[in-house]
Design a protein around this motif. Structure first.
Motif, PDB file in Angstrom:
ATOM      1  N   LEU A 132       0.837  -1.200   0.000  1.00 25.99           N
ATOM      2  CA  LEU A 132       0.000   0.000   0.000  1.00 25.99           C
ATOM      3  C   LEU A 132       0.874   1.253   0.000  1.00 25.99           C
ATOM      4  O   LEU A 132       0.586   2.227  -0.708  1.00 25.99           O
ATOM      5  N   PHE A 133       1.937   1.235   0.800  1.00 26.83           N
ATOM      6  CA  PHE A 133       2.867   2.366   0.806  1.00 26.83           C
ATOM      7  C   PHE A 133       3.483   2.552  -0.578  1.00 26.83           C
ATOM      8  O   PHE A 133       3.602   3.672  -1.077  1.00 26.83           O
ATOM      9  N   GLU A 134       3.885   1.446  -1.200  1.00 25.35           N
ATOM     10  CA  GLU A 134       4.498   1.512  -2.522  1.00 25.35           C
ATOM     11  C   GLU A 134       3.535   2.117  -3.539  1.00 25.35           C
ATOM     12  O   GLU A 134       3.921   2.970  -4.352  1.00 25.35           O
ATOM     13  N   LYS A 135       2.266   1.684  -3.496  1.00 23.86           N
ATOM     14  CA  LYS A 135       1.270   2.200  -4.433  1.00 23.86           C
ATOM     15  C   LYS A 135       1.027   3.694  -4.223  1.00 23.86           C
ATOM     16  O   LYS A 135       0.690   4.420  -5.166  1.00 23.86           O
ATOM     17  N   CYS A 136       1.198   4.142  -2.986  1.00 28.26           N
ATOM     18  CA  CYS A 136       0.993   5.561  -2.674  1.00 28.26           C
ATOM     19  C   CYS A 136       2.278   6.374  -2.832  1.00 28.26           C
ATOM     20  O   CYS A 136       2.294   7.576  -2.539  1.00 28.26           O
ATOM     21  N   GLY A 137       3.353   5.732  -3.272  1.00 23.88           N
ATOM     22  CA  GLY A 137       4.600   6.447  -3.514  1.00 23.88           C
ATOM     23  C   GLY A 137       5.354   6.835  -2.268  1.00 23.88           C
ATOM     24  O   GLY A 137       6.129   7.807  -2.279  1.00 23.88           O
ATOM     25  N   ILE A 138       5.172   6.089  -1.175  1.00 18.94           N
ATOM     26  CA  ILE A 138       5.847   6.404   0.079  1.00 18.94           C
ATOM     27  C   ILE A 138       6.999   5.417   0.285  1.00 18.94           C
ATOM     28  O   ILE A 138       6.850   4.209   0.078  1.00 18.94           O
ATOM     29  N   GLU A 139       8.127   5.934   0.718  1.00 23.90           N
ATOM     30  CA  GLU A 139       9.338   5.133   0.876  1.00 23.90           C
ATOM     31  C   GLU A 139       9.166   4.045   1.929  1.00 23.90           C
ATOM     32  O   GLU A 139       8.639   4.274   3.013  1.00 23.90           O
ATOM     33  N   VAL A 140       9.635   2.847   1.584  1.00 21.96           N
ATOM     34  CA  VAL A 140       9.669   1.728   2.527  1.00 21.96           C
ATOM     35  C   VAL A 140      11.106   1.202   2.576  1.00 21.96           C
ATOM     36  O   VAL A 140      11.684   0.891   1.538  1.00 21.96           O
ATOM     37  N   ARG A 141      11.645   1.087   3.772  1.00 21.53           N
ATOM     38  CA  ARG A 141      13.036   0.671   3.952  1.00 21.53           C
ATOM     39  C   ARG A 141      13.091  -0.806   4.347  1.00 21.53           C
ATOM     40  O   ARG A 141      12.175  -1.335   4.975  1.00 21.53           O
ATOM     41  N   ILE A 142      14.177  -1.472   3.962  1.00 22.12           N
ATOM     42  CA  ILE A 142      14.432  -2.851   4.390  1.00 22.12           C
ATOM     43  C   ILE A 142      15.275  -2.836   5.664  1.00 22.12           C
ATOM     44  O   ILE A 142      16.270  -2.113   5.760  1.00 22.12           O
ATOM     45  N   VAL A 143      14.855  -3.626   6.650  1.00 17.05           N
ATOM     46  CA  VAL A 143      15.632  -3.864   7.858  1.00 17.05           C
ATOM     47  C   VAL A 143      16.028  -5.337   7.850  1.00 17.05           C
ATOM     48  O   VAL A 143      15.203  -6.198   7.516  1.00 17.05           O
ATOM     49  N   GLU A 144      17.259  -5.632   8.186  1.00 16.75           N
ATOM     50  CA  GLU A 144      17.736  -7.013   8.157  1.00 16.75           C
ATOM     51  C   GLU A 144      16.867  -7.900   9.052  1.00 16.75           C
ATOM     52  O   GLU A 144      16.702  -7.654  10.249  1.00 16.75           O
ATOM     53  N   GLY A 145      16.283  -8.934   8.439  1.00 22.37           N
ATOM     54  CA  GLY A 145      15.458  -9.870   9.191  1.00 22.37           C
ATOM     55  C   GLY A 145      16.281 -11.033   9.725  1.00 22.37           C
ATOM     56  O   GLY A 145      17.486 -10.903   9.969  1.00 22.37           O
ATOM     57  N   GLU A 146      15.630 -12.168   9.904  1.00 19.61           N
ATOM     58  CA  GLU A 146      16.296 -13.348  10.450  1.00 19.61           C
ATOM     59  C   GLU A 146      16.016 -14.551   9.559  1.00 19.61           C
ATOM     60  O   GLU A 146      14.873 -14.781   9.154  1.00 19.61           O
ATOM     61  N   GLU A 147      17.046 -15.335   9.263  1.00 23.48           N
ATOM     62  CA  GLU A 147      16.883 -16.509   8.412  1.00 23.48           C
ATOM     63  C   GLU A 147      15.902 -17.507   9.016  1.00 23.48           C
ATOM     64  O   GLU A 147      15.211 -18.229   8.295  1.00 23.48           O
ATOM     65  N   THR A 148      15.816 -17.548  10.329  1.00 22.11           N
ATOM     66  CA  THR A 148      14.914 -18.498  11.000  1.00 22.11           C
ATOM     67  C   THR A 148      13.489 -17.979  11.129  1.00 22.11           C
ATOM     68  O   THR A 148      12.617 -18.695  11.637  1.00 22.11           O
ATOM     69  N   ASN A 149      13.239 -16.768  10.663  1.00 22.12           N
ATOM     70  CA  ASN A 149      11.920 -16.140  10.825  1.00 22.12           C
ATOM     71  C   ASN A 149      10.967 -16.618   9.721  1.00 22.12           C
ATOM     72  O   ASN A 149      10.426 -15.842   8.945  1.00 22.12           O
ATOM     73  N   LEU A 150      10.758 -17.940   9.673  1.00 23.76           N
ATOM     74  CA  LEU A 150       9.905 -18.491   8.629  1.00 23.76           C
ATOM     75  C   LEU A 150       8.430 -18.373   9.004  1.00 23.76           C
ATOM     76  O   LEU A 150       8.074 -18.238  10.178  1.00 23.76           O
ATOM     77  N   LYS A 151       7.585 -18.424   7.977  1.00 25.81           N
ATOM     78  CA  LYS A 151       6.145 -18.395   8.182  1.00 25.81           C
ATOM     79  C   LYS A 151       5.632 -19.826   8.201  1.00 25.81           C
ATOM     80  O   LYS A 151       5.820 -20.571   7.229  1.00 25.81           O
ATOM     81  N   VAL A 152       5.014 -20.227   9.292  1.00 27.02           N
ATOM     82  CA  VAL A 152       4.521 -21.596   9.421  1.00 27.02           C
ATOM     83  C   VAL A 152       3.230 -21.731   8.628  1.00 27.02           C
ATOM     84  O   VAL A 152       2.179 -21.217   9.026  1.00 27.02           O
ATOM     85  N   THR A 153       3.319 -22.405   7.487  1.00 30.53           N
ATOM     86  CA  THR A 153       2.196 -22.508   6.554  1.00 30.53           C
ATOM     87  C   THR A 153       1.806 -23.946   6.273  1.00 30.53           C
ATOM     88  O   THR A 153       0.634 -24.244   6.067  1.00 30.53           O
ATOM     89  N   THR A 154       2.783 -24.853   6.256  1.00 31.44           N
ATOM     90  CA  THR A 154       2.546 -26.250   5.914  1.00 31.44           C
ATOM     91  C   THR A 154       2.995 -27.157   7.058  1.00 31.44           C
ATOM     92  O   THR A 154       3.721 -26.729   7.955  1.00 31.44           O
ATOM     93  N   PRO A 155       2.588 -28.432   7.035  1.00 32.62           N
ATOM     94  CA  PRO A 155       3.079 -29.368   8.066  1.00 32.62           C
ATOM     95  C   PRO A 155       4.598 -29.459   8.099  1.00 32.62           C
ATOM     96  O   PRO A 155       5.181 -29.643   9.168  1.00 32.62           O
ATOM     97  N   GLN A 156       5.251 -29.305   6.944  1.00 36.12           N
ATOM     98  CA  GLN A 156       6.713 -29.326   6.913  1.00 36.12           C
ATOM     99  C   GLN A 156       7.289 -28.145   7.700  1.00 36.12           C
ATOM    100  O   GLN A 156       8.314 -28.278   8.381  1.00 36.12           O
TER     101      GLN A 156
END
Length: 227
Positions: A189-213
């Protein structure tokens, strides 16, 4: 810092007919690990869980069992993540100037990640946690034919938390409703409105639990952390 946790979905890809955040990892519901990390993050002062009222008894029981010291408010979710976050924004305390939004299914985010995002959002209008892409990515057409190989040095995998100026995010959500935009995260939404969004270093282990795996991987990661 104020934290909103969208938690209104059903775990279809998990093969579940209930809210997947109620499934257990290492003897605790998925949502409990997210709440424990938020509780341990010294920058977080208020937590809002955006969910369907049918899940509120379960969430209230989890909150009581964890004995959290920070206020937790249950907020009615919408039919999409976008609608749910919109509802969450309307329920923020009036004092909220910045907000972090974190998917409850990313139950492996650490307190340090919450803290680094909370500190960074005080100096920019919007941000997302993310990690640089290690694989070579291919862009393909509808027939499965490769069209392009983008430079992976410019590619990042988006995670949450995502952080925003509350006033700006409310304006972007209102514009999204007016324009009929459908997006999968608030940064779009910010991108569509032309507002700057910055990347902050995340974590490799910060996965999204979506499947049984993913559940099995989350179990392993929590075990290595001593839980």
């Amino acid at each position: 810092m104020y934290l909103l946790i969208p938690a209104a979905g059903i775990g279809k890809r998990m093969g579940s007919n209930r809210n997947k955040l109620l499934l257990k990892v290492r003897s605790q519901p998925i949502i409990a690990w997210t709440l424990l990390a938020a509780e341990a993050a010294n920058t977080i002062s208020w937590i809002g869980i955006i969910s369907q009222p049918t899940d509120w008894p379960d969430f209230n029981a989890i909150i009581a069992d964890l004995k959290l010291t920070k206020p937790v408010e249950l907020i009615q979710g919408g039919s999409t993540r976008q609608e749910s976050v919109y509802n969450g924004l309307q329920s923020l305390p009036v004092a909220a100037e910045q907000v972090l939004i974190h998917d409850g299914a990313r139950c492996l985010a650490t307190p340090d990640l919450f803290n680094s995002c909370a500190q960074a959002i005080r100096h920019c209008p919007g941000l997302i946690a993310g990690v640089s892409v290690k694989d070579t990515i291919k862009v393909v057409d509808e027939q499965g034919i490769i069209q392009e190989t983008p430079d992976r040095r410019k590619l990042w995998a988006a995670q949450t938390p995502q952080g925003f100026d509350v006033k700006l995010l409310k304006q972007c959500h209102a514009e999204g409703v007016r324009q009929g935009w459908e997006v999968t995260d608030d940064a779009a939404l910010f991108e569509k409105c032309g507002i700057e969004v910055r990347i902050v270093e995340g974590e490799e282990t910060n996965l999204k639990v979506t499947t049984p795996q993913d559940l099995a991987i989350a179990e392993f990661i929590l075990t290595t952390r001593g839980f």
